[in-house]
Motif scaffolding. Structure first.
Motif, PDB file in Angstrom:
ATOM      1  N   LEU A 287      -4.057  -0.932   8.985  1.00 44.91           N
ATOM      2  CA  LEU A 287      -2.648  -0.607   8.880  1.00 44.91           C
ATOM      3  C   LEU A 287      -2.261  -0.340   7.421  1.00 44.91           C
ATOM      4  O   LEU A 287      -1.465   0.556   7.124  1.00 44.91           O
ATOM      5  CB  LEU A 287      -1.806  -1.756   9.447  1.00 44.91           C
ATOM      6  CG  LEU A 287      -0.289  -1.569   9.461  1.00 44.91           C
ATOM      7  CD1 LEU A 287       0.091  -0.303  10.210  1.00 44.91           C
ATOM      8  CD2 LEU A 287       0.401  -2.780  10.075  1.00 44.91           C
ATOM      9  N   GLY A 288      -2.834  -1.107   6.496  1.00 45.94           N
ATOM     10  CA  GLY A 288      -2.579  -0.874   5.076  1.00 45.94           C
ATOM     11  C   GLY A 288      -3.043   0.504   4.638  1.00 45.94           C
ATOM     12  O   GLY A 288      -2.383   1.169   3.827  1.00 45.94           O
ATOM     13  N   ALA A 289      -4.183   0.956   5.149  1.00 46.44           N
ATOM     14  CA  ALA A 289      -4.681   2.295   4.830  1.00 46.44           C
ATOM     15  C   ALA A 289      -3.726   3.366   5.357  1.00 46.44           C
ATOM     16  O   ALA A 289      -3.470   4.376   4.681  1.00 46.44           O
ATOM     17  CB  ALA A 289      -6.073   2.494   5.409  1.00 46.44           C
ATOM     18  N   PHE A 290      -3.194   3.132   6.568  1.00 53.95           N
ATOM     19  CA  PHE A 290      -2.231   4.085   7.127  1.00 53.95           C
ATOM     20  C   PHE A 290      -0.991   4.193   6.232  1.00 53.95           C
ATOM     21  O   PHE A 290      -0.482   5.282   5.978  1.00 53.95           O
ATOM     22  CB  PHE A 290      -1.803   3.649   8.534  1.00 53.95           C
ATOM     23  CG  PHE A 290      -2.912   3.668   9.550  1.00 53.95           C
ATOM     24  CD1 PHE A 290      -4.140   4.260   9.268  1.00 53.95           C
ATOM     25  CD2 PHE A 290      -2.744   3.091  10.811  1.00 53.95           C
ATOM     26  CE1 PHE A 290      -5.169   4.282  10.207  1.00 53.95           C
ATOM     27  CE2 PHE A 290      -3.757   3.101  11.749  1.00 53.95           C
ATOM     28  CZ  PHE A 290      -4.966   3.696  11.445  1.00 53.95           C
ATOM     29  N   LEU A 291      -0.518   3.047   5.764  1.00 49.81           N
ATOM     30  CA  LEU A 291       0.671   3.034   4.909  1.00 49.81           C
ATOM     31  C   LEU A 291       0.398   3.717   3.562  1.00 49.81           C
ATOM     32  O   LEU A 291       1.276   4.364   2.993  1.00 49.81           O
ATOM     33  CB  LEU A 291       1.145   1.601   4.680  1.00 49.81           C
ATOM     34  CG  LEU A 291       1.698   0.876   5.904  1.00 49.81           C
ATOM     35  CD1 LEU A 291       2.070  -0.562   5.549  1.00 49.81           C
ATOM     36  CD2 LEU A 291       2.914   1.605   6.461  1.00 49.81           C
TER      37      LEU A 291
ATOM     38  N   PRO B  90       0.813  -1.229   0.000  1.00 48.13           N
ATOM     39  CA  PRO B  90       0.000   0.000   0.000  1.00 48.13           C
ATOM     40  C   PRO B  90       0.839   1.269   0.000  1.00 48.13           C
ATOM     41  O   PRO B  90       0.465   2.267  -0.627  1.00 48.13           O
ATOM     42  CB  PRO B  90      -0.816  -0.133   1.297  1.00 48.13           C
ATOM     43  CG  PRO B  90      -0.917  -1.608   1.522  1.00 48.13           C
ATOM     44  CD  PRO B  90       0.396  -2.164   1.059  1.00 48.13           C
ATOM     45  N   MET B  91       1.980   1.248   0.674  1.00 51.23           N
ATOM     46  CA  MET B  91       2.845   2.426   0.676  1.00 51.23           C
ATOM     47  C   MET B  91       3.439   2.653  -0.712  1.00 51.23           C
ATOM     48  O   MET B  91       3.546   3.795  -1.177  1.00 51.23           O
ATOM     49  CB  MET B  91       3.954   2.257   1.720  1.00 51.23           C
ATOM     50  CG  MET B  91       4.817   3.485   1.894  1.00 51.23           C
ATOM     51  SD  MET B  91       5.773   3.479   3.436  1.00 51.23           S
ATOM     52  CE  MET B  91       6.827   2.056   3.186  1.00 51.23           C
ATOM     53  N   ILE B  92       3.811   1.555  -1.402  1.00 52.00           N
ATOM     54  CA  ILE B  92       4.334   1.680  -2.761  1.00 52.00           C
ATOM     55  C   ILE B  92       3.270   2.252  -3.687  1.00 52.00           C
ATOM     56  O   ILE B  92       3.521   3.171  -4.477  1.00 52.00           O
ATOM     57  CB  ILE B  92       4.785   0.301  -3.289  1.00 52.00           C
ATOM     58  CG1 ILE B  92       5.889  -0.276  -2.415  1.00 52.00           C
ATOM     59  CG2 ILE B  92       5.262   0.410  -4.721  1.00 52.00           C
ATOM     60  CD1 ILE B  92       6.333  -1.657  -2.840  1.00 52.00           C
ATOM     61  N   LEU B  93       2.062   1.717  -3.586  1.00 49.19           N
ATOM     62  CA  LEU B  93       0.968   2.168  -4.450  1.00 49.19           C
ATOM     63  C   LEU B  93       0.662   3.644  -4.227  1.00 49.19           C
ATOM     64  O   LEU B  93       0.507   4.415  -5.181  1.00 49.19           O
ATOM     65  CB  LEU B  93      -0.278   1.314  -4.189  1.00 49.19           C
ATOM     66  CG  LEU B  93      -1.509   1.637  -5.048  1.00 49.19           C
ATOM     67  CD1 LEU B  93      -1.203   1.404  -6.515  1.00 49.19           C
ATOM     68  CD2 LEU B  93      -2.701   0.782  -4.605  1.00 49.19           C
ATOM     69  N   GLY B  94       0.592   4.061  -2.982  1.00 46.04           N
ATOM     70  CA  GLY B  94       0.324   5.468  -2.690  1.00 46.04           C
ATOM     71  C   GLY B  94       1.410   6.381  -3.231  1.00 46.04           C
ATOM     72  O   GLY B  94       1.128   7.451  -3.783  1.00 46.04           O
ATOM     73  N   SER B  95       2.667   5.947  -3.095  1.00 40.40           N
ATOM     74  CA  SER B  95       3.778   6.764  -3.592  1.00 40.40           C
ATOM     75  C   SER B  95       3.743   6.884  -5.113  1.00 40.40           C
ATOM     76  O   SER B  95       3.970   7.966  -5.670  1.00 40.40           O
ATOM     77  CB  SER B  95       5.099   6.148  -3.132  1.00 40.40           C
ATOM     78  OG  SER B  95       6.186   6.922  -3.565  1.00 40.40           O
ATOM     79  N   MET B  96       3.459   5.779  -5.811  1.00 39.35           N
ATOM     80  CA  MET B  96       3.407   5.810  -7.275  1.00 39.35           C
ATOM     81  C   MET B  96       2.299   6.723  -7.772  1.00 39.35           C
ATOM     82  O   MET B  96       2.487   7.528  -8.687  1.00 39.35           O
ATOM     83  CB  MET B  96       3.216   4.392  -7.810  1.00 39.35           C
ATOM     84  CG  MET B  96       4.398   3.470  -7.626  1.00 39.35           C
ATOM     85  SD  MET B  96       4.034   1.760  -8.082  1.00 39.35           S
ATOM     86  CE  MET B  96       3.537   1.968  -9.789  1.00 39.35           C
ATOM     87  N   ILE B  97       1.120   6.598  -7.176  1.00 38.22           N
ATOM     88  CA  ILE B  97      -0.015   7.425  -7.606  1.00 38.22           C
ATOM     89  C   ILE B  97       0.284   8.906  -7.386  1.00 38.22           C
ATOM     90  O   ILE B  97       0.059   9.747  -8.268  1.00 38.22           O
ATOM     91  CB  ILE B  97      -1.288   7.002  -6.849  1.00 38.22           C
ATOM     92  CG1 ILE B  97      -1.726   5.590  -7.275  1.00 38.22           C
ATOM     93  CG2 ILE B  97      -2.416   8.006  -7.092  1.00 38.22           C
ATOM     94  CD1 ILE B  97      -2.887   5.049  -6.484  1.00 38.22           C
TER      95      ILE B  97
ATOM     96  N   GLY C   2       1.113  10.202  12.000  1.00 36.38           N
ATOM     97  CA  GLY C   2       0.203  10.264  13.136  1.00 36.38           C
ATOM     98  C   GLY C   2      -0.649   9.004  13.265  1.00 36.38           C
ATOM     99  O   GLY C   2      -0.851   8.483  14.364  1.00 36.38           O
ATOM    100  N   LEU C   3      -1.142   8.510  12.129  1.00 37.03           N
ATOM    101  CA  LEU C   3      -1.945   7.287  12.168  1.00 37.03           C
ATOM    102  C   LEU C   3      -1.106   6.076  12.583  1.00 37.03           C
ATOM    103  O   LEU C   3      -1.557   5.227  13.364  1.00 37.03           O
ATOM    104  CB  LEU C   3      -2.568   7.046  10.796  1.00 37.03           C
ATOM    105  CG  LEU C   3      -3.620   8.067  10.334  1.00 37.03           C
ATOM    106  CD1 LEU C   3      -4.036   7.800   8.900  1.00 37.03           C
ATOM    107  CD2 LEU C   3      -4.841   8.038  11.257  1.00 37.03           C
ATOM    108  N   LEU C   4       0.120   5.998  12.085  1.00 42.42           N
ATOM    109  CA  LEU C   4       0.985   4.867  12.434  1.00 42.42           C
ATOM    110  C   LEU C   4       1.424   4.911  13.889  1.00 42.42           C
ATOM    111  O   LEU C   4       1.822   3.878  14.449  1.00 42.42           O
ATOM    112  CB  LEU C   4       2.209   4.843  11.519  1.00 42.42           C
ATOM    113  CG  LEU C   4       1.951   4.424  10.068  1.00 42.42           C
ATOM    114  CD1 LEU C   4       3.180   4.653   9.209  1.00 42.42           C
ATOM    115  CD2 LEU C   4       1.530   2.957  10.000  1.00 42.42           C
TER     116      LEU C   4
END
Length: 820
Positions: free
Chosen positions: A385-389, A333-340, A371-373
């Motif tokens: 946790l995936g949403a936070f990432l 999820p962190m990779i996906l968020g960064s790419m988008i 903050g969420l993490l």
């Protein structure tokens, strides 16, 4: 400007001919992508290899019988070396061949990776990881510098998605691949270091074939002392923050000695840099507001980038019990968020030219993500946790590339290497200090929570029992191991809380950055312009060092052959930056006291001549309309002295000529001012790009023409001191061709007529022997096509009663006049 026996005033704005786009640093999109392919492969390999050990570390430390402190040091060693050497690599890029430095960095990193795979102790592994870090420091600095040389800030958004995807995917995909390797019995953890060697070899070959940058020759002065001081000072401080509170107390003699040594070395470094001819980090950079604030903002980004990869892997494996492979997948999820975020923000920046809003949004997402993490523990729902990432990844994607972009847009080309590496340096510094400090906090918090858990369970904890070793975790009884795992899970929230506090600094920094328009010139184009302009082109006012650029001098207007009278005089030509003659320019010559000795106006060929009463040193001033005036001191003895003058405008236009979406080479491009005079003209290069420099600001008509295309004219506004990018899409030619038939047979000498939608006749044609006709050079639209055969013929026929009259009718083709 070519001058014989002259002394130029310091304020003179001399301009020489700029080469064509192909020669002056403007690469086609295909060339850019080819060059990027090798560098991005090298970057991917380096980032992948530096983080691939994250999920494999528990297995490596267990196999080599290491401790929690050594766990952190395996990561910190690479970050420390890369951080300490990053500014040195950046400065070398301003002095030497960037291509050679990229290849050297790849080689150093590859050798370090291969040797690390043969380690049989944690100490040896840490040593080779230092060598990896030296190469990594070069790659993470040089690749951004080379990209700045090839791609203008405004166009960078087209490639930001690719670049940021690699920068985001590699550090996070590394743990995933590392976990997969560790989980594969026939491979083992040593392949975590060896797997990057083939990729690095391919990167070397691709870089050699595709990365072709002009080599700029200049006088080199290497600041060896500054390089040694910054490397020593940064290393001492990082060793201090890593070991303090763990292997020695914060207030111990060792701690104070390391802190004092680091502080002294950094102070000495600042003193040396203030006096060095070519400082490693030019202190003048920090007079620029954007550079200073972007540097501060980079710290939290480094913590997110490196700390997230390191400690998330540990959290998933130790606290949650997942395998190394699964732990890597859980960071997707962190990779996906960064790419988008990286791809989307890059495209929007290129389209609209606004970049600050994405820095602010990135800082907000970083702050919210941390903050969420900071609320997680050993039992947090994995979907949550995936949403936070994902939120944290959005912040990383919007921040990493755009912070460097903001700095590269604000400094001069001569400082691109140093400025880019400074931002990268502090980002790596944030990652290094973050991993070290957060690792120490985590170890302390884990020990505290473990003691509490054991006491609650009624297990006696011996005083001074020391830290909990990861290598011994599997040897503990199940009940005690569960307490330790829960302690790791709960303690992880603390490190993200600290990272969140740093994200506040990032948010405030980017909020205070002042947005300025993005440049449209590449780094190479800016370097060439600054090389011939004494005032430079950077916002910090720094005059770049003299650069020796291989360029072909423009053809000067050739004056008519004439006899030059003997005696003192000043003569020559006045032209624009593109080599065109300037007629009507006024050239005035005065002595040191300001008394006018003579003046002349240039002819149609741009030539002038001012006869002087005696020899001496004279001030020659030339001016013409909105062009920048010229002033120079010219020594004159008893004979005429030639002094050619180039008047430059403060603006220019460049762009791409296309037809049907394909670049059109050798197209004629003309810039016409409001009075109808030609202000500049050029031809597009092999890639379809054109450039017209040295034009005064104002509104112009930009026209283009090329064989096989109708001409095109557009209006363009040029602003003072900037180049305006204006692409020209030539319309395609349209044609109508056909054949006139009658009862299946061709009709020659038929008249075909084409009428537009307004009823006006556009063209007409007479068919040939084959009945064919053609209308060319038509604008696109809807037409009416008519055709008729022979012209009608009328004659008088007399018929008497009871008789038969005989008549012969002769039809005449429409193009032939009847003769009677």
């Amino acid at each position: 400007m070519s001058t014989t026996a002259e002394e130029t005033l310091p304020v003179q704005a001399a301009v020489v001919h700029r080469p064509t786009a192909a020669d002056s640093g403007r690469m086609s999109r295909r060339q850019t992508l080819e060059a990027l392919s090798g560098m991005l492969l090298a970057m991917f390999t380096a980032f992948l290899s530096s983080t691939i050990v994250s999920n494999a570390l528990p297995t490596i430390i267990t196999d080599l019988h290491g401790t929690q402190s050594q766990y952190t040091w395996v990561v910190t060693a690479t970050l420390l070396a890369s951080t300490a050497t990053t500014p040195i690599w950046g400065k070398l890029a301003d002095l030497f061949s960037k291509k050679l430095l990229v290849q050297l960095a790849i080689t150093i990193f590859t050798v370090g990776s291969i040797l690390a795979g043969f380690s049989h102790s944690v100490g040896t592994l840490i040593g080779w990881r230092v060598l990896q870090g030296v190469g990594l420091g070069g790659l993470q600095a040089l690749i951004m510098i080379v990209m700045a040389a090839m791609i203008s800030p405004r166009e960078r958004g087209r490639y930001t998605g690719i670049i940021s995807t690699v920068m985001s995917v590699a550090p996070v995909a590394g743990p995933l691949i590392g976990g997969l390797i560790v989980d594969t019995d026939w491979l083992g953890w040593r392949w975590c270091f060896w797997v990057g060697a083939p990729l690095a070899a391919v990167a070397l070959v691709v870089v050699q074939r595709t990365l072709n940058l002009p080599v700029v020759k200049r006088e080199v002065s290497i600041d060896y002392l500054g390089a040694a001081l910054i490397a020593g000072g940064v290393s001492a401080l990082l060793i201090w923050v890593t070991l303090a509170g763990n292997q020695f107390a914060w207030g111990s003699t060792t701690s104070l000695a390391l802190a004092g040594l680091g502080a002294v070395l950094i102070v000495l470094f600042l003193v040396v840099e203030a006096r060095a001819k070519e400082p490693i980090i030019p202190l003048r950079l920090f007079r620029d507001r954007t550079t200073t604030l972007a540097t501060l903002a980079s710290i939290a980004v480094g913590v997110a980038m490196f700390g997230g990869a390191v400690f998330l892997g540990q959290y998933f494996q130790i606290a949650r019990g997942y395998s190394p492979t699964t732990a890597g997948l859980l960071t997707l999820p962190m990779i996906l968020g960064s790419m988008i975020a990286a791809t989307g923000s890059g495209m929007l920046i290129t389209r609209y030219g606004k970049w600050k809003i994405y820095l602010v949004l990135g800082a907000v997402f970083l702050l919210v993500g941390f903050g969420l993490l900071s609320t997680i523990d050993h039992s947090t729902n994995m979907a949550l946790l995936g949403a936070f990432l994902f939120v944290l990844g959005l912040g990383m994607g919007m921040s990493m590339q755009n912070l460097v972009l903001a700095v590269q847009n604000s400094v001069s080309a001569a400082d691109l290497g140093a400025a880019s590496s400074t931002v990268t340096f502090f980002r790596s510094m944030g990652g290094t200090v973050g991993v070290s400090v957060l690792g120490a906090v985590l170890a302390s918090r884990v020990s505290e929570l473990t003691d509490q858990g054991l006491a609650t369970a009624g297990v006696a904890v011996p005083a001074g029992s020391g830290e909990v070793g990861i290598g011994s975790l599997n040897e503990l009884p199940a009940a005690i191991a569960a307490i330790v795992r829960a302690a790791y899970g709960d303690a992880t929230a603390w490190i993200f809380m600290i990272a969140g506090a740093l994200a506040i600094i990032t948010f405030l920094s980017v909020l205070a950055i002042r947005e300025v328009p993005l440049r449209t010139e590449t780094g190479m184009e800016r370097a060439e312009a600054e090389a011939v302009s004494p005032n430079g082109n950077g916002s910090n006012g720094h005059r770049p060092p003299e650069v020796e650029v291989a360029a072909v001098a423009p053809p000067r207007p050739s004056p008519r052959p004439r006899q030059t009278p003997p005696g003192p005089a000043v003569h020559g030509t006045v032209s624009r930056a593109d080599g065109a003659a300037v007629s009507g320019a006024v050239v005035t010559v005065t002595d040191h006291g300001g008394r006018q000795e003579g003046s002349a106006a240039t002819g149609r060929d741009g030539t002038y001549r001012v006869t002087l009463p005696t020899g001496g040193t004279f001030l020659v001033v030339a001016a013409s309309g909105a062009l920048e005036p010229h002033a120079a001191l010219v020594p004159v003895d008893g004979r005429p002295v030639r002094h050619d003058i180039v008047l430059s405008g403060g603006s220019g236009v460049h762009g791409l000529v296309t037809g049907d979406g394909v670049p059109v080479p050798d197209a004629s491009v003309t810039l016409i001012d409001a009075q109808g005079a030609v202000a500049g003209a050029t031809r597009s290069n092999g890639s379809g790009r054109f450039r017209i420099p040295g034009v005064p600001e104002g509104r112009y008509t930009l026209a283009a023409a090329a064989p096989g295309h109708p001409p095109l004219a557009v209006s363009v506004r040029l602003n003072q001191g900037r180049y305006t990018e204006r692409d020209l899409a030539l319309p395609a030619r349209a044609a109508v061709r056909g054949t006139v038939l009658a009862t299946g047979a061709v009709v020659d000498h038929a008249l075909a007529t084409l009428v537009d939608s307004d009823g006006a006749v556009v063209a007409s044609a007479i068919t040939g022997a084959d009945g064919a006709f053609e209308f060319a050079d038509l604008p696109a639209g809807t037409y009416t096509l008519t055709a008729r055969g022979y012209d009608p013929v009328a004659q008088v026929v007399h018929v008497a009663a009871g008789t038969v009259a005989t008549a012969v009718v002769e039809l005449v083709p429409p193009s032939v006049e009847r003769v009677r």
